[in-house]
Design a protein around this motif. Structure first.
Motif, PDB file in Angstrom:
ATOM      1  N   LEU A  40      46.442  37.714  41.136  1.00  0.00           N
ATOM      2  CA  LEU A  40      45.289  38.467  41.631  1.00  0.00           C
ATOM      3  C   LEU A  40      44.103  37.548  41.914  1.00  0.00           C
ATOM      4  O   LEU A  40      43.346  37.762  42.874  1.00  0.00           O
ATOM      5  N   TRP A  41      43.948  36.511  41.088  1.00  0.00           N
ATOM      6  CA  TRP A  41      42.858  35.556  41.332  1.00  0.00           C
ATOM      7  C   TRP A  41      43.078  34.804  42.644  1.00  0.00           C
ATOM      8  O   TRP A  41      42.158  34.638  43.448  1.00  0.00           O
ATOM      9  N   LEU A  42      44.305  34.361  42.887  1.00  0.00           N
ATOM     10  CA  LEU A  42      44.592  33.659  44.136  1.00  0.00           C
ATOM     11  C   LEU A  42      44.429  34.579  45.336  1.00  0.00           C
ATOM     12  O   LEU A  42      44.001  34.141  46.416  1.00  0.00           O
ATOM     13  N   TRP A  43      44.755  35.841  45.163  1.00  0.00           N
ATOM     14  CA  TRP A  43      44.711  36.785  46.271  1.00  0.00           C
ATOM     15  C   TRP A  43      43.286  37.246  46.580  1.00  0.00           C
ATOM     16  O   TRP A  43      42.858  37.259  47.733  1.00  0.00           O
ATOM     17  N   THR A  44      42.554  37.591  45.523  1.00  0.00           N
ATOM     18  CA  THR A  44      41.217  38.176  45.727  1.00  0.00           C
ATOM     19  C   THR A  44      40.090  37.170  45.632  1.00  0.00           C
ATOM     20  O   THR A  44      38.978  37.451  46.082  1.00  0.00           O
ATOM     21  N   LYS A  45      40.332  36.000  45.015  1.00  0.00           N
ATOM     22  CA  LYS A  45      39.300  34.990  44.764  1.00  0.00           C
ATOM     23  C   LYS A  45      38.208  35.486  43.810  1.00  0.00           C
ATOM     24  O   LYS A  45      37.135  34.881  43.735  1.00  0.00           O
ATOM     25  N   ARG A  46      38.489  36.560  43.064  1.00  0.00           N
ATOM     26  CA  ARG A  46      37.513  37.062  42.093  1.00  0.00           C
ATOM     27  C   ARG A  46      37.620  36.255  40.810  1.00  0.00           C
ATOM     28  O   ARG A  46      38.684  36.181  40.184  1.00  0.00           O
ATOM     29  N   ASP A  47      36.505  35.664  40.384  1.00  0.00           N
ATOM     30  CA  ASP A  47      36.511  34.810  39.201  1.00  0.00           C
ATOM     31  C   ASP A  47      36.877  35.561  37.927  1.00  0.00           C
ATOM     32  O   ASP A  47      37.350  34.965  36.966  1.00  0.00           O
ATOM     33  N   ALA A  48      36.648  36.874  37.910  1.00  0.00           N
ATOM     34  CA  ALA A  48      36.936  37.657  36.700  1.00  0.00           C
ATOM     35  C   ALA A  48      38.401  37.531  36.295  1.00  0.00           C
ATOM     36  O   ALA A  48      38.718  37.469  35.105  1.00  0.00           O
ATOM     37  N   PHE A  49      39.308  37.457  37.258  1.00  0.00           N
ATOM     38  CA  PHE A  49      40.732  37.350  36.939  1.00  0.00           C
ATOM     39  C   PHE A  49      41.052  36.003  36.305  1.00  0.00           C
ATOM     40  O   PHE A  49      41.884  35.910  35.396  1.00  0.00           O
ATOM     41  N   LYS A  50      40.379  34.947  36.771  1.00  0.00           N
ATOM     42  CA  LYS A  50      40.616  33.637  36.162  1.00  0.00           C
ATOM     43  C   LYS A  50      40.020  33.565  34.761  1.00  0.00           C
ATOM     44  O   LYS A  50      40.594  32.951  33.856  1.00  0.00           O
ATOM     45  N   VAL A  51      38.855  34.186  34.581  1.00  0.00           N
ATOM     46  CA  VAL A  51      38.257  34.239  33.249  1.00  0.00           C
ATOM     47  C   VAL A  51      39.204  34.932  32.278  1.00  0.00           C
ATOM     48  O   VAL A  51      39.432  34.466  31.157  1.00  0.00           O
ATOM     49  N   LEU A  52      39.781  36.054  32.705  1.00  0.00           N
ATOM     50  CA  LEU A  52      40.745  36.765  31.862  1.00  0.00           C
ATOM     51  C   LEU A  52      41.982  35.905  31.601  1.00  0.00           C
ATOM     52  O   LEU A  52      42.501  35.866  30.477  1.00  0.00           O
ATOM     53  N   TYR A  53      42.475  35.221  32.630  1.00  0.00           N
ATOM     54  CA  TYR A  53      43.644  34.361  32.458  1.00  0.00           C
ATOM     55  C   TYR A  53      43.379  33.292  31.406  1.00  0.00           C
ATOM     56  O   TYR A  53      44.181  33.092  30.478  1.00  0.00           O
ATOM     57  N   LEU A  54      42.258  32.603  31.536  1.00  0.00           N
ATOM     58  CA  LEU A  54      41.969  31.500  30.623  1.00  0.00           C
ATOM     59  C   LEU A  54      41.691  31.989  29.207  1.00  0.00           C
ATOM     60  O   LEU A  54      41.874  31.239  28.243  1.00  0.00           O
TER      61      LEU A  54
END
Length: 472
Positions: A40-54
Protein backbone atom coordinates in the motif's frame (compact mmCIF):
# COMPACT_ATOMS: atom_id res chain seq x y z
CA UNK A 1 -2.26 -40.33 38.45
CA UNK A 2 1.28 -41.67 38.16
CA UNK A 3 3.91 -39.18 36.97
CA UNK A 4 5.93 -41.68 34.96
CA UNK A 5 8.24 -40.92 32.03
CA UNK A 6 5.33 -41.10 29.56
CA UNK A 7 3.14 -38.56 31.35
CA UNK A 8 6.05 -36.22 32.09
CA UNK A 9 7.21 -36.41 28.47
CA UNK A 10 3.71 -35.52 27.31
CA UNK A 11 3.55 -32.61 29.77
CA UNK A 12 6.96 -31.37 28.64
CA UNK A 13 6.04 -31.48 24.97
CA UNK A 14 2.68 -29.85 25.68
CA UNK A 15 4.39 -27.06 27.66
CA UNK A 16 6.99 -26.29 25.01
CA UNK A 17 4.63 -26.51 22.05
CA UNK A 18 2.10 -24.28 23.84
CA UNK A 19 4.78 -21.58 23.97
CA UNK A 20 5.97 -22.23 20.43
CA UNK A 21 2.61 -22.24 18.65
CA UNK A 22 1.81 -18.75 19.90
CA UNK A 23 4.60 -17.24 17.82
CA UNK A 24 3.88 -18.88 14.42
CA UNK A 25 0.18 -18.20 14.94
CA UNK A 26 1.11 -14.52 15.19
CA UNK A 27 3.98 -14.21 12.70
CA UNK A 28 2.17 -15.98 9.82
CA UNK A 29 -0.52 -13.33 9.80
CA UNK A 30 1.81 -10.48 10.73
CA UNK A 31 4.14 -11.24 7.81
CA UNK A 32 1.18 -11.01 5.43
CA UNK A 33 0.04 -7.78 7.13
CA UNK A 34 3.51 -6.28 6.63
CA UNK A 35 3.45 -7.23 2.95
CA UNK A 36 0.09 -5.51 2.56
CA UNK A 37 1.35 -2.38 4.36
CA UNK A 38 4.44 -2.10 2.21
CA UNK A 39 2.45 -2.75 -0.95
CA UNK A 40 0.00 0.00 0.00
CA UNK A 41 2.90 2.36 0.70
CA UNK A 42 4.42 1.71 -2.73
CA UNK A 43 1.03 2.11 -4.38
CA UNK A 44 -0.31 5.17 -2.57
CA UNK A 45 2.96 6.85 -1.45
CA UNK A 46 1.25 7.58 1.89
CA UNK A 47 3.87 7.74 4.64
CA UNK A 48 1.39 6.39 7.21
CA UNK A 49 1.70 2.89 5.73
CA UNK A 50 5.48 2.95 6.03
CA UNK A 51 5.26 4.23 9.60
CA UNK A 52 2.97 1.30 10.42
CA UNK A 53 5.29 -1.13 8.62
CA UNK A 54 8.36 0.02 10.53
CA UNK A 55 6.46 -0.20 13.79
CA UNK A 56 5.09 -3.72 13.31
CA UNK A 57 8.25 -5.11 11.70
CA UNK A 58 10.06 -4.70 15.04
CA UNK A 59 7.39 -6.78 16.73
CA UNK A 60 7.57 -9.32 13.91
CA UNK A 61 11.35 -9.66 14.30
CA UNK A 62 11.07 -10.32 18.05
CA UNK A 63 8.20 -12.78 17.63
CA UNK A 64 9.92 -14.58 14.75
CA UNK A 65 13.12 -14.96 16.77
CA UNK A 66 11.32 -16.39 19.78
CA UNK A 67 9.39 -18.73 17.52
CA UNK A 68 12.58 -20.09 15.97
CA UNK A 69 14.22 -20.66 19.36
CA UNK A 70 11.20 -22.43 20.83
CA UNK A 71 10.82 -24.52 17.67
CA UNK A 72 14.39 -25.83 17.90
CA UNK A 73 13.63 -27.15 21.39
CA UNK A 74 10.74 -29.19 20.00
CA UNK A 75 13.05 -30.82 17.46
CA UNK A 76 15.43 -31.88 20.23
CA UNK A 77 12.60 -33.49 22.15
CA UNK A 78 11.89 -35.86 19.28
CA UNK A 79 15.29 -37.38 19.96
CA UNK A 80 15.40 -37.14 23.75
CA UNK A 81 11.82 -37.98 24.76
CA UNK A 82 10.22 -39.54 21.67
CA UNK A 83 12.98 -41.55 20.05
CA UNK A 84 10.69 -44.54 19.43
CA UNK A 85 8.27 -42.31 17.56
CA UNK A 86 11.06 -41.10 15.29
CA UNK A 87 12.50 -44.59 14.88
CA UNK A 88 9.16 -46.05 13.85
CA UNK A 89 7.70 -43.17 11.83
CA UNK A 90 10.85 -41.35 10.69
CA UNK A 91 10.59 -42.82 7.21
CA UNK A 92 7.32 -40.91 6.76
CA UNK A 93 7.56 -37.91 9.09
CA UNK A 94 11.27 -37.16 8.59
CA UNK A 95 11.06 -36.01 4.95
CA UNK A 96 8.05 -33.78 5.70
CA UNK A 97 10.00 -31.94 8.39
CA UNK A 98 13.03 -31.75 6.10
CA UNK A 99 10.90 -30.24 3.33
CA UNK A 100 9.76 -27.57 5.78
CA UNK A 101 13.39 -26.59 6.44
CA UNK A 102 14.45 -26.73 2.79
CA UNK A 103 11.51 -24.86 1.29
CA UNK A 104 10.27 -22.55 4.06
CA UNK A 105 12.95 -21.92 6.65
CA UNK A 106 15.69 -21.29 4.08
CA UNK A 107 13.37 -18.92 2.19
CA UNK A 108 12.55 -16.99 5.36
CA UNK A 109 16.17 -16.90 6.51
CA UNK A 110 17.43 -15.77 3.10
CA UNK A 111 15.17 -12.73 2.86
CA UNK A 112 14.57 -11.86 6.52
CA UNK A 113 17.80 -9.85 6.68
CA UNK A 114 16.83 -7.85 3.60
CA UNK A 115 13.39 -7.27 5.08
CA UNK A 116 14.72 -6.02 8.42
CA UNK A 117 17.88 -4.15 7.41
CA UNK A 118 17.66 -3.55 3.68
CA UNK A 119 15.91 -0.20 3.51
CA UNK A 120 19.16 1.64 2.59
CA UNK A 121 20.71 -1.29 0.76
CA UNK A 122 18.10 -2.17 -1.87
CA UNK A 123 15.37 -0.39 -3.78
CA UNK A 124 11.77 -0.23 -2.56
CA UNK A 125 10.48 -2.85 -4.99
CA UNK A 126 13.20 -5.36 -4.14
CA UNK A 127 12.57 -4.76 -0.44
CA UNK A 128 8.86 -5.35 -1.01
CA UNK A 129 9.71 -8.60 -2.78
CA UNK A 130 11.74 -9.69 0.26
CA UNK A 131 8.80 -8.97 2.55
CA UNK A 132 6.44 -10.94 0.30
CA UNK A 133 8.83 -13.90 0.17
CA UNK A 134 9.13 -13.97 3.96
CA UNK A 135 5.33 -14.00 4.17
CA UNK A 136 5.18 -16.80 1.60
CA UNK A 137 7.81 -18.71 3.58
CA UNK A 138 5.78 -18.58 6.79
CA UNK A 139 2.77 -19.97 4.93
CA UNK A 140 4.82 -22.75 3.34
CA UNK A 141 6.15 -23.62 6.78
CA UNK A 142 2.59 -23.93 8.07
CA UNK A 143 1.76 -26.21 5.13
CA UNK A 144 4.49 -28.74 5.89
CA UNK A 145 3.96 -28.75 9.66
CA UNK A 146 0.21 -29.18 9.20
CA UNK A 147 0.83 -31.90 6.63
CA UNK A 148 2.95 -33.87 9.10
CA UNK A 149 0.52 -33.40 11.96
CA UNK A 150 -2.51 -34.12 9.77
CA UNK A 151 -0.90 -37.36 8.63
CA UNK A 152 -0.68 -38.35 12.30
CA UNK A 153 -4.43 -37.66 12.56
CA UNK A 154 -5.45 -39.38 9.30
CA UNK A 155 -2.52 -41.58 8.19
CA UNK A 156 -2.39 -43.01 4.66
CA UNK A 157 0.13 -43.76 1.93
CA UNK A 158 2.42 -46.01 4.03
CA UNK A 159 3.11 -49.62 4.89
CA UNK A 160 4.28 -51.31 8.08
CA UNK A 161 7.57 -53.18 7.62
CA UNK A 162 8.55 -56.44 9.29
CA UNK A 163 10.50 -54.61 12.02
CA UNK A 164 7.50 -52.41 12.86
CA UNK A 165 8.78 -49.26 11.15
CA UNK A 166 6.61 -47.30 8.74
CA UNK A 167 7.63 -46.70 5.15
CA UNK A 168 5.95 -44.30 2.73
CA UNK A 169 4.53 -45.92 -0.38
CA UNK A 170 2.84 -42.83 -1.85
CA UNK A 171 4.19 -39.48 -0.71
CA UNK A 172 1.44 -37.51 -2.40
CA UNK A 173 -1.05 -39.49 -0.31
CA UNK A 174 1.05 -38.86 2.79
CA UNK A 175 1.28 -35.11 2.17
CA UNK A 176 -2.29 -34.56 1.00
CA UNK A 177 -3.93 -36.76 3.60
CA UNK A 178 -7.70 -36.42 4.17
CA UNK A 179 -7.56 -33.91 7.04
CA UNK A 180 -4.92 -31.55 5.57
CA UNK A 181 -7.10 -29.24 3.43
CA UNK A 182 -9.58 -28.29 6.13
CA UNK A 183 -7.03 -28.19 8.94
CA UNK A 184 -4.62 -26.03 6.91
CA UNK A 185 -7.41 -23.58 6.05
CA UNK A 186 -8.55 -23.56 9.68
CA UNK A 187 -5.02 -22.88 10.96
CA UNK A 188 -4.19 -20.15 8.43
CA UNK A 189 -7.45 -18.37 9.15
CA UNK A 190 -6.69 -18.67 12.87
CA UNK A 191 -3.26 -17.10 12.30
CA UNK A 192 -4.67 -14.18 10.29
CA UNK A 193 -7.41 -13.63 12.88
CA UNK A 194 -4.87 -13.73 15.72
CA UNK A 195 -2.83 -11.04 14.00
CA UNK A 196 -5.89 -8.97 13.19
CA UNK A 197 -7.07 -9.06 16.79
CA UNK A 198 -3.65 -8.07 18.14
CA UNK A 199 -3.28 -5.23 15.64
CA UNK A 200 -6.84 -4.16 16.39
CA UNK A 201 -6.24 -4.20 20.14
CA UNK A 202 -3.00 -2.21 19.93
CA UNK A 203 -4.56 0.28 17.51
CA UNK A 204 -7.74 0.68 19.58
CA UNK A 205 -5.57 1.36 22.63
CA UNK A 206 -3.79 4.13 20.74
CA UNK A 207 -7.09 5.59 19.52
CA UNK A 208 -8.35 5.69 23.11
CA UNK A 209 -5.16 7.52 24.09
CA UNK A 210 -5.64 9.94 21.21
CA UNK A 211 -9.17 10.66 22.38
CA UNK A 212 -7.77 11.33 25.84
CA UNK A 213 -5.42 13.90 24.29
CA UNK A 214 -8.29 15.52 22.42
CA UNK A 215 -7.47 14.08 18.97
CA UNK A 216 -10.93 13.33 17.57
CA UNK A 217 -10.46 13.95 13.84
CA UNK A 218 -8.08 12.88 11.11
CA UNK A 219 -6.60 9.60 9.93
CA UNK A 220 -3.73 8.78 12.24
CA UNK A 221 -1.65 5.63 11.71
CA UNK A 222 -3.47 3.82 14.52
CA UNK A 223 -6.87 4.64 13.05
CA UNK A 224 -5.82 3.29 9.66
CA UNK A 225 -4.55 0.09 11.27
CA UNK A 226 -7.74 -0.26 13.33
CA UNK A 227 -9.95 -0.06 10.25
CA UNK A 228 -7.78 -2.64 8.48
CA UNK A 229 -7.87 -4.99 11.48
CA UNK A 230 -11.62 -4.71 12.04
CA UNK A 231 -12.26 -5.23 8.34
CA UNK A 232 -10.08 -8.35 8.38
CA UNK A 233 -11.93 -9.81 11.36
CA UNK A 234 -15.30 -8.98 9.81
CA UNK A 235 -14.43 -11.01 6.70
CA UNK A 236 -12.42 -13.89 8.16
CA UNK A 237 -14.29 -14.71 11.37
CA UNK A 238 -17.40 -16.06 9.55
CA UNK A 239 -15.13 -17.96 7.14
CA UNK A 240 -13.38 -19.51 10.14
CA UNK A 241 -16.72 -20.79 11.40
CA UNK A 242 -17.28 -22.54 8.05
CA UNK A 243 -13.72 -23.95 7.97
CA UNK A 244 -14.07 -25.22 11.52
CA UNK A 245 -17.34 -26.94 10.69
CA UNK A 246 -15.81 -28.64 7.63
CA UNK A 247 -12.84 -29.76 9.73
CA UNK A 248 -15.28 -31.19 12.26
CA UNK A 249 -16.98 -33.22 9.54
CA UNK A 250 -13.62 -34.73 8.55
CA UNK A 251 -12.91 -35.50 12.21
CA UNK A 252 -16.29 -37.25 12.57
CA UNK A 253 -15.50 -39.40 9.54
CA UNK A 254 -11.94 -40.42 10.40
CA UNK A 255 -11.71 -39.92 14.19
CA UNK A 256 -15.16 -40.66 15.63
CA UNK A 257 -13.77 -41.16 19.15
CA UNK A 258 -12.46 -37.59 19.10
CA UNK A 259 -15.88 -36.34 18.01
CA UNK A 260 -17.51 -38.27 20.84
CA UNK A 261 -15.10 -36.71 23.35
CA UNK A 262 -15.63 -33.20 21.95
CA UNK A 263 -19.41 -33.51 22.04
CA UNK A 264 -19.59 -35.43 25.32
CA UNK A 265 -21.28 -38.47 23.78
CA UNK A 266 -21.02 -41.53 26.04
CA UNK A 267 -23.80 -43.59 24.50
CA UNK A 268 -23.94 -44.84 20.91
CA UNK A 269 -27.34 -43.82 19.57
CA UNK A 270 -29.20 -41.99 16.86
CA UNK A 271 -30.65 -38.53 17.31
CA UNK A 272 -27.81 -37.37 19.57
CA UNK A 273 -28.37 -34.23 21.65
CA UNK A 274 -26.26 -31.08 21.48
CA UNK A 275 -24.56 -30.71 24.84
CA UNK A 276 -24.13 -27.02 25.60
CA UNK A 277 -22.57 -27.67 28.98
CA UNK A 278 -21.60 -30.53 31.21
CA UNK A 279 -18.72 -31.95 33.19
CA UNK A 280 -17.48 -35.17 31.54
CA UNK A 281 -16.64 -37.92 34.03
CA UNK A 282 -14.52 -40.67 32.50
CA UNK A 283 -14.82 -42.92 35.54
CA UNK A 284 -18.60 -42.66 35.69
CA UNK A 285 -18.89 -42.65 31.87
CA UNK A 286 -21.37 -39.77 31.89
CA UNK A 287 -21.70 -35.99 32.06
CA UNK A 288 -22.60 -34.18 35.25
CA UNK A 289 -24.75 -31.00 35.27
CA UNK A 290 -25.65 -31.58 31.65
CA UNK A 291 -27.41 -28.84 29.66
CA UNK A 292 -28.51 -30.14 26.26
CA UNK A 293 -30.79 -29.56 23.31
CA UNK A 294 -32.35 -32.92 22.31
CA UNK A 295 -31.87 -34.10 18.75
CA UNK A 296 -29.71 -31.20 17.62
CA UNK A 297 -26.40 -33.11 17.66
CA UNK A 298 -27.12 -34.88 14.37
CA UNK A 299 -28.36 -31.64 12.81
CA UNK A 300 -25.19 -29.73 13.73
CA UNK A 301 -23.06 -32.43 12.12
CA UNK A 302 -25.20 -32.49 8.94
CA UNK A 303 -26.38 -36.04 9.61
CA UNK A 304 -29.89 -37.50 9.38
CA UNK A 305 -31.66 -37.73 12.72
CA UNK A 306 -31.90 -41.52 12.41
CA UNK A 307 -28.16 -42.00 11.75
CA UNK A 308 -26.31 -43.61 14.62
CA UNK A 309 -23.42 -41.61 16.07
CA UNK A 310 -20.90 -43.54 18.11
CA UNK A 311 -20.45 -42.64 21.74
CA UNK A 312 -17.37 -43.35 23.83
CA UNK A 313 -18.96 -46.65 24.89
CA UNK A 314 -18.02 -47.96 21.42
CA UNK A 315 -14.38 -48.22 22.52
CA UNK A 316 -12.68 -49.96 25.45
CA UNK A 317 -12.04 -47.53 28.27
CA UNK A 318 -8.27 -47.63 27.71
CA UNK A 319 -8.82 -46.53 24.09
CA UNK A 320 -11.14 -43.65 24.94
CA UNK A 321 -9.63 -40.16 24.67
CA UNK A 322 -9.83 -38.22 27.94
CA UNK A 323 -12.91 -36.06 27.26
CA UNK A 324 -12.49 -33.19 29.73
CA UNK A 325 -9.97 -31.12 27.74
CA UNK A 326 -11.52 -31.68 24.27
CA UNK A 327 -15.01 -30.96 25.61
CA UNK A 328 -14.16 -27.63 27.24
CA UNK A 329 -11.42 -26.67 24.79
CA UNK A 330 -13.86 -26.91 21.90
CA UNK A 331 -16.42 -24.74 23.68
CA UNK A 332 -13.80 -22.11 24.52
CA UNK A 333 -12.70 -22.03 20.89
CA UNK A 334 -16.26 -21.77 19.55
CA UNK A 335 -17.25 -19.17 22.15
CA UNK A 336 -14.31 -16.96 21.25
CA UNK A 337 -15.07 -17.46 17.57
CA UNK A 338 -18.60 -16.16 18.08
CA UNK A 339 -17.20 -13.13 19.91
CA UNK A 340 -14.87 -12.50 16.97
CA UNK A 341 -17.82 -12.61 14.59
CA UNK A 342 -19.67 -10.15 16.83
CA UNK A 343 -16.63 -7.85 16.92
CA UNK A 344 -16.22 -7.90 13.15
CA UNK A 345 -19.92 -7.37 12.43
CA UNK A 346 -20.25 -4.54 14.95
CA UNK A 347 -17.06 -2.92 13.71
CA UNK A 348 -18.22 -3.10 10.10
CA UNK A 349 -21.45 -1.32 11.03
CA UNK A 350 -19.54 1.36 12.92
CA UNK A 351 -17.18 1.88 9.98
CA UNK A 352 -20.15 2.22 7.64
CA UNK A 353 -21.76 4.75 10.01
CA UNK A 354 -18.40 6.53 10.47
CA UNK A 355 -18.54 6.11 14.23
CA UNK A 356 -15.73 3.59 14.76
CA UNK A 357 -13.39 6.06 16.48
CA UNK A 358 -16.21 7.68 18.47
CA UNK A 359 -17.43 4.53 20.25
CA UNK A 360 -15.28 4.02 23.36
CA UNK A 361 -17.03 0.85 24.49
CA UNK A 362 -16.22 -0.83 21.15
CA UNK A 363 -12.60 0.33 21.33
CA UNK A 364 -12.34 -1.25 24.78
CA UNK A 365 -13.94 -4.40 23.39
CA UNK A 366 -11.20 -4.52 20.74
CA UNK A 367 -8.53 -4.16 23.43
CA UNK A 368 -10.09 -6.93 25.52
CA UNK A 369 -10.24 -9.25 22.49
CA UNK A 370 -6.53 -8.80 21.75
CA UNK A 371 -5.38 -12.11 23.29
CA UNK A 372 -8.46 -14.08 22.22
CA UNK A 373 -6.81 -15.40 19.06
CA UNK A 374 -3.96 -16.94 21.05
CA UNK A 375 -6.39 -18.51 23.52
CA UNK A 376 -8.51 -19.95 20.71
CA UNK A 377 -5.42 -21.39 18.98
CA UNK A 378 -4.25 -23.06 22.20
CA UNK A 379 -7.73 -24.40 22.90
CA UNK A 380 -8.07 -25.77 19.37
CA UNK A 381 -4.63 -27.36 19.46
CA UNK A 382 -5.41 -29.11 22.75
CA UNK A 383 -8.70 -30.36 21.31
CA UNK A 384 -6.82 -31.80 18.33
CA UNK A 385 -3.99 -33.45 20.24
CA UNK A 386 -5.74 -34.66 23.41
CA UNK A 387 -8.72 -35.85 21.40
CA UNK A 388 -6.42 -38.18 19.43
CA UNK A 389 -5.21 -40.02 22.51
CA UNK A 390 -4.22 -42.74 23.23
CA UNK A 391 -2.80 -42.67 19.69
CA UNK A 392 0.16 -40.64 18.50
CA UNK A 393 -0.52 -41.89 14.95
CA UNK A 394 -4.24 -42.59 14.77
CA UNK A 395 -4.94 -46.32 14.75
CA UNK A 396 -1.29 -47.18 14.07
CA UNK A 397 1.00 -46.21 16.96
CA UNK A 398 -0.01 -45.59 20.56
CA UNK A 399 1.59 -42.82 22.57
CA UNK A 400 2.91 -45.21 25.21
CA UNK A 401 4.86 -47.06 22.50
CA UNK A 402 6.46 -43.88 21.14
CA UNK A 403 8.27 -42.64 24.25
CA UNK A 404 12.05 -42.95 24.74
CA UNK A 405 13.49 -45.50 27.21
CA UNK A 406 14.23 -42.86 29.85
CA UNK A 407 13.42 -42.45 33.52
CA UNK A 408 10.85 -40.17 35.09
CA UNK A 409 13.60 -38.36 37.00
CA UNK A 410 15.43 -37.42 33.80
CA UNK A 411 12.29 -35.99 32.24
CA UNK A 412 11.33 -34.17 35.43
CA UNK A 413 14.74 -32.49 35.54
CA UNK A 414 14.55 -31.25 31.96
CA UNK A 415 10.91 -30.20 32.41
CA UNK A 416 11.83 -28.10 35.44
CA UNK A 417 14.66 -26.47 33.50
CA UNK A 418 12.34 -25.68 30.57
CA UNK A 419 9.73 -24.14 32.85
CA UNK A 420 12.31 -21.90 34.54
CA UNK A 421 14.06 -20.78 31.34
CA UNK A 422 10.85 -20.27 29.37
CA UNK A 423 9.23 -18.37 32.20
CA UNK A 424 12.14 -15.91 32.34
CA UNK A 425 13.12 -15.57 28.68
CA UNK A 426 9.75 -15.64 26.98
CA UNK A 427 7.99 -13.63 29.66
CA UNK A 428 10.61 -10.92 29.23
CA UNK A 429 10.18 -11.05 25.46
CA UNK A 430 6.40 -10.87 25.68
CA UNK A 431 6.53 -7.94 28.09
CA UNK A 432 8.92 -6.08 25.79
CA UNK A 433 6.56 -6.64 22.84
CA UNK A 434 3.64 -5.35 24.91
CA UNK A 435 5.66 -2.28 25.82
CA UNK A 436 6.38 -1.61 22.15
CA UNK A 437 2.68 -1.94 21.35
CA UNK A 438 1.82 0.48 24.14
CA UNK A 439 4.21 3.06 22.68
CA UNK A 440 2.40 3.02 19.37
CA UNK A 441 3.52 3.48 15.75
CA UNK A 442 4.71 7.08 16.24
CA UNK A 443 7.78 5.66 17.95
CA UNK A 444 8.65 3.83 14.73
CA UNK A 445 9.00 6.94 12.55
CA UNK A 446 12.38 6.70 10.84
CA UNK A 447 14.33 8.21 8.01
CA UNK A 448 13.23 6.88 4.62
CA UNK A 449 15.52 5.20 2.15
CA UNK A 450 17.57 7.58 -0.02
CA UNK A 451 15.91 5.86 -2.98
CA UNK A 452 12.48 7.11 -1.84
CA UNK A 453 11.67 10.83 -1.80
CA UNK A 454 10.08 12.32 1.26
CA UNK A 455 6.63 13.78 0.98
CA UNK A 456 6.69 17.40 2.24
CA UNK A 457 5.04 17.76 5.62
CA UNK A 458 4.78 13.98 6.13
CA UNK A 459 5.51 12.17 9.36
CA UNK A 460 8.65 10.71 7.81
CA UNK A 461 9.86 14.13 6.78
CA UNK A 462 9.86 15.06 10.45
CA UNK A 463 11.91 12.06 11.57
CA UNK A 464 15.09 12.73 13.54
CA UNK A 465 18.11 12.88 11.27
CA UNK A 466 20.10 10.43 13.37
CA UNK A 467 17.47 7.66 13.18
CA UNK A 468 18.17 4.86 10.73
CA UNK A 469 15.92 2.16 9.26
CA UNK A 470 18.15 -0.50 10.78
CA UNK A 471 16.84 0.52 14.19
CA UNK A 472 13.46 -0.88 13.21
Amino acid sequence: MEFDALLLSRLQFAFTIAFHILFPAFTIGLAAFLAVLEGLWLWTKRDAFKVLYLFWVKIFALSFGMGVVSGVVLSYQFGTNWSEFIRLTGGVIGPLLAYEVLTAFFLEASFLGVMLFGWKKVGPRLHFLATVLVAVGTTISAFWILSANSWMQTPQGFQIMADGTLEATDYLAVIFNPSLPTRLAHMLLAAFLTTGLVVGAASAWQVLKERGRGVVEGWTESRIALVMAVGLVAVLAPLQLVAGHLSGEVTHKYQPAKTAAIEGYWETRSDQPLHLFGIPDRDAQKNHFEVSIPGLGNVVQNLPRDEVIQGLDAWPREDQPPPFIPFFGFRIMVGLGLLMIALGATGAVLIWRRKLFDTPWFLRFCVAMGPSGFIAVLAGWMVTEVGRQPWVVQGVLKTRDAVSPITAGEVATSLTAYVLVYSIVFTAGALFILRLMAEGPVAAVVEPSPRQDRAPGSALAKAPADTTPGDA
